[in-house]
Design a protein around this motif. Structure first.
Motif, mmCIF file in Angstrom:
data_model
loop_
_atom_site.group_PDB
_atom_site.id
_atom_site.type_symbol
_atom_site.label_atom_id
_atom_site.label_comp_id
_atom_site.label_asym_id
_atom_site.label_seq_id
_atom_site.Cartn_x
_atom_site.Cartn_y
_atom_site.Cartn_z
ATOM 1 N N LYS A 95 0.858 -1.188 0.000
ATOM 2 C CA LYS A 95 0.000 0.000 0.000
ATOM 3 C C LYS A 95 0.890 1.233 0.000
ATOM 4 O O LYS A 95 1.837 1.338 0.788
ATOM 5 C CB LYS A 95 -0.914 0.016 1.217
ATOM 6 C CG LYS A 95 -1.866 -1.166 1.277
ATOM 7 C CD LYS A 95 -2.996 -0.919 2.264
ATOM 8 C CE LYS A 95 -2.493 -0.544 3.634
ATOM 9 N NZ LYS A 95 -3.579 -0.316 4.592
ATOM 10 N N ILE A 96 0.580 2.186 -0.837
ATOM 11 C CA ILE A 96 1.451 3.331 -1.025
ATOM 12 C C ILE A 96 1.666 4.128 0.252
ATOM 13 O O ILE A 96 2.723 4.746 0.434
ATOM 14 C CB ILE A 96 0.883 4.246 -2.141
ATOM 15 C CG1 ILE A 96 1.939 5.266 -2.577
ATOM 16 C CG2 ILE A 96 -0.413 4.921 -1.695
ATOM 17 C CD1 ILE A 96 1.563 6.043 -3.818
ATOM 18 N N ASP A 97 0.711 4.069 1.184
ATOM 19 C CA ASP A 97 0.803 4.906 2.377
ATOM 20 C C ASP A 97 1.254 4.153 3.621
ATOM 21 O O ASP A 97 1.384 4.743 4.698
ATOM 22 C CB ASP A 97 -0.530 5.597 2.655
ATOM 23 C CG ASP A 97 -1.699 4.635 2.741
ATOM 24 O OD1 ASP A 97 -1.507 3.419 2.484
ATOM 25 O OD2 ASP A 97 -2.814 5.085 3.047
ATOM 26 N N ASP A 98 1.534 2.862 3.508
ATOM 27 C CA ASP A 98 1.921 2.073 4.680
ATOM 28 C C ASP A 98 3.195 2.607 5.327
ATOM 29 O O ASP A 98 3.256 2.803 6.549
ATOM 30 C CB ASP A 98 2.125 0.610 4.281
ATOM 31 C CG ASP A 98 1.039 -0.301 4.840
ATOM 32 O OD1 ASP A 98 0.237 0.168 5.662
ATOM 33 O OD2 ASP A 98 1.003 -1.477 4.450
ATOM 34 N N ALA A 99 4.230 2.803 4.507
ATOM 35 C CA ALA A 99 5.514 3.248 5.052
ATOM 36 C C ALA A 99 5.410 4.658 5.621
ATOM 37 O O ALA A 99 6.021 4.970 6.646
ATOM 38 C CB ALA A 99 6.593 3.191 3.973
ATOM 39 N N ILE A 179 3.157 16.834 9.740
ATOM 40 C CA ILE A 179 1.957 16.813 8.906
ATOM 41 C C ILE A 179 2.072 15.667 7.914
ATOM 42 O O ILE A 179 3.108 15.501 7.260
ATOM 43 C CB ILE A 179 1.781 18.142 8.148
ATOM 44 C CG1 ILE A 179 1.576 19.292 9.135
ATOM 45 C CG2 ILE A 179 0.609 18.058 7.168
ATOM 46 C CD1 ILE A 179 1.587 20.660 8.483
ATOM 47 N N VAL A 180 1.015 14.869 7.796
ATOM 48 C CA VAL A 180 0.938 13.783 6.831
ATOM 49 C C VAL A 180 -0.030 14.189 5.721
ATOM 50 O O VAL A 180 -1.140 14.660 5.997
ATOM 51 C CB VAL A 180 0.459 12.486 7.508
ATOM 52 C CG1 VAL A 180 -0.075 11.493 6.488
ATOM 53 C CG2 VAL A 180 1.591 11.858 8.301
ATOM 54 N N LEU A 181 0.391 14.014 4.486
ATOM 55 C CA LEU A 181 -0.474 14.280 3.336
ATOM 56 C C LEU A 181 -1.187 12.988 2.968
ATOM 57 O O LEU A 181 -0.569 12.045 2.474
ATOM 58 C CB LEU A 181 0.349 14.807 2.156
ATOM 59 C CG LEU A 181 1.176 16.063 2.435
ATOM 60 C CD1 LEU A 181 1.915 16.517 1.177
ATOM 61 C CD2 LEU A 181 0.307 17.199 2.970
ATOM 62 N N ALA A 182 -2.488 12.933 3.228
ATOM 63 C CA ALA A 182 -3.230 11.686 3.070
ATOM 64 C C ALA A 182 -3.319 11.245 1.617
ATOM 65 O O ALA A 182 -3.472 10.053 1.340
ATOM 66 C CB ALA A 182 -4.633 11.844 3.648
ATOM 67 N N GLN A 183 -3.245 12.174 0.691
ATOM 68 C CA GLN A 183 -3.385 11.855 -0.723
ATOM 69 C C GLN A 183 -2.037 11.993 -1.412
ATOM 70 O O GLN A 183 -1.389 13.032 -1.354
ATOM 71 C CB GLN A 183 -4.419 12.784 -1.361
ATOM 72 C CG GLN A 183 -5.840 12.467 -0.896
ATOM 73 C CD GLN A 183 -6.681 13.709 -0.618
ATOM 74 O OE1 GLN A 183 -7.146 13.912 0.496
ATOM 75 N NE2 GLN A 183 -6.854 14.527 -1.630
ATOM 76 N N GLY A 184 -1.632 10.916 -2.083
ATOM 77 C CA GLY A 184 -0.320 10.910 -2.717
ATOM 78 C C GLY A 184 -0.137 12.020 -3.720
ATOM 79 O O GLY A 184 0.978 12.530 -3.910
ATOM 80 N N SER A 185 -1.208 12.416 -4.377
ATOM 81 C CA SER A 185 -1.106 13.465 -5.383
ATOM 82 C C SER A 185 -0.864 14.835 -4.769
ATOM 83 O O SER A 185 -0.614 15.803 -5.488
ATOM 84 C CB SER A 185 -2.364 13.483 -6.245
ATOM 85 O OG SER A 185 -3.518 13.406 -5.450
ATOM 86 N N SER A 203 4.823 12.682 2.695
ATOM 87 C CA SER A 203 3.931 12.264 1.618
ATOM 88 C C SER A 203 4.257 10.822 1.253
ATOM 89 O O SER A 203 5.328 10.298 1.587
ATOM 90 C CB SER A 203 4.066 13.182 0.401
ATOM 91 O OG SER A 203 5.375 13.097 -0.149
ATOM 92 N N SER A 204 3.372 10.178 0.525
ATOM 93 C CA SER A 204 3.478 8.729 0.353
ATOM 94 C C SER A 204 4.205 8.229 -0.889
ATOM 95 O O SER A 204 4.744 7.114 -0.848
ATOM 96 C CB SER A 204 2.064 8.117 0.375
ATOM 97 O OG SER A 204 1.288 8.651 -0.678
ATOM 98 N N PRO A 205 4.251 8.942 -2.013
ATOM 99 C CA PRO A 205 4.770 8.312 -3.234
ATOM 100 C C PRO A 205 6.172 7.721 -3.112
ATOM 101 O O PRO A 205 6.378 6.532 -3.406
ATOM 102 C CB PRO A 205 4.713 9.439 -4.266
ATOM 103 C CG PRO A 205 3.547 10.272 -3.825
ATOM 104 C CD PRO A 205 3.641 10.263 -2.323
ATOM 105 N N ARG A 206 7.154 8.510 -2.683
ATOM 106 C CA ARG A 206 8.517 7.985 -2.617
ATOM 107 C C ARG A 206 8.635 6.873 -1.575
ATOM 108 O O ARG A 206 9.261 5.836 -1.829
ATOM 109 C CB ARG A 206 9.514 9.107 -2.325
ATOM 110 C CG ARG A 206 10.960 8.614 -2.139
ATOM 111 C CD ARG A 206 11.928 9.757 -2.093
ATOM 112 N NE ARG A 206 12.006 10.416 -3.378
ATOM 113 C CZ ARG A 206 12.786 10.020 -4.385
ATOM 114 N NH1 ARG A 206 13.572 8.978 -4.235
ATOM 115 N NH2 ARG A 206 12.797 10.664 -5.531
#
Length: 262
Positions: A95-99, A179-185, A203-206
């Motif tokens: 899942k993209i946001d797990d890490a 701050i966490v950005l919930a949306q990868g975009s 953020s999640s993408p990387r």
């Protein structure tokens, strides 16, 4: 060559994530499956309806048939459906946001979660809470719903969207360590929000692609892949609906443009 199949519920993240794959995993074949009707149904329902969960599992099965070593679920809004699908799929689903959630839960005591829709905010907050519990930590979460930002973007006013997002970030930063950005975009605004608030912004993408990388490395060593980690990304053959390929693109775009929902 290893294969990663990325499943998208919208098109807004596909190109930015492709760039991350090129940088982090240049020797991996990337196949994209995009069904942008999924996120429209999630937004309409306010949660993941059964039909979306069923279609998501179908795309994960398609990923297996395409020869994927790892599947990347790119949408935080359907992350909990991806958790359930892991029992049905014979290859790792990252899942993209797990890490990102694990990093936030382990490093900070107060975390603000920034999102433009409740359907993304709620599952991201639950994910961070779960990661904190797994780490034996307590984390105070701050609701950072940027009300009106989604409507501004789908209405063709990205400047207003960004203004609302910045205003919300400045407000919640007062009560948060990060701050966490919930949306990868939203990752395109990571640096600007960090500079404006003076707080770490995740953020999640990387992080998600780095987790894919770690999972592939574990598989290469013959170790259990697990579903955690913090490495990943890849070089690629991209298969989209615009080409004569096996990886389909389905559905219609959200009216007004590609909104950062996932």
């Amino acid at each position: 060559m290893k294969t990663v199949v990325a499943v998208y519920t919208g098109q807004g993240l596909a190109d930015p994530l492709k760039a991350v794959f090129k940088e982090v995993l240049p020797d991996v074949r990337l196949v994209n499956i995009i069904d942008d009707s999924l996120i429209g149904d999630v937004v309409k329902a306010g949660s993941v309806p059964p039909g979306v969960a069923r279609r998501l599992v179908q795309y994960f099965h398609h990923g297996e048939e395409l020869g994927a070593d790892v599947i990347l679920n790119t949408c935080s809004s359907v992350g909990e459906a991806a958790d359930d699908a892991r029992k049905l799929i014979g290859i790792p689903i990252v899942k993209i946001d797990d890490a990102m959630a694990a990093k936030a839960a382990s490093a900070y005591g107060r975390v603000a979660v920034l999102a433009t829709l409740p359907s993304t905010l709620r599952p991201t907050m639950r994910l961070i809470e779960r990661k904190a519990a797994e780490a034996g930590r307590e984390v105070a979460l701050v609701n950072g719903l940027a009300a009106g930002a989604f409507e501004a973007l789908t209405g063709g006013n990205p400047e207003e969207h960004d203004r609302i997002l910045l205003e919300t970030a400045l407000r919640v930063a007062q009560d948060a360590d990060a701050i966490v950005l919930a949306q990868g975009s939203m990752a395109r605004m990571e640096k600007a929000l960090a500079e404006a608030t003076g707080k770490p912004v995740l953020s999640s993408p990387r992080l998600g692609v780095e987790q894919v990388k770690e999972t592939l490395e574990r598989l290469s060593r013959g170790e259990p892949a697990g579903q955690g980690g913090t490495e990943g990304g890849g070089g690629q053959e991209e298969r989209q609906a615009t080409s004569d390929s096996a990886a389909p693109r389905f559905g219609a775009e959200l009216g007004g443009g590609q909104a950062p929902v996932c």
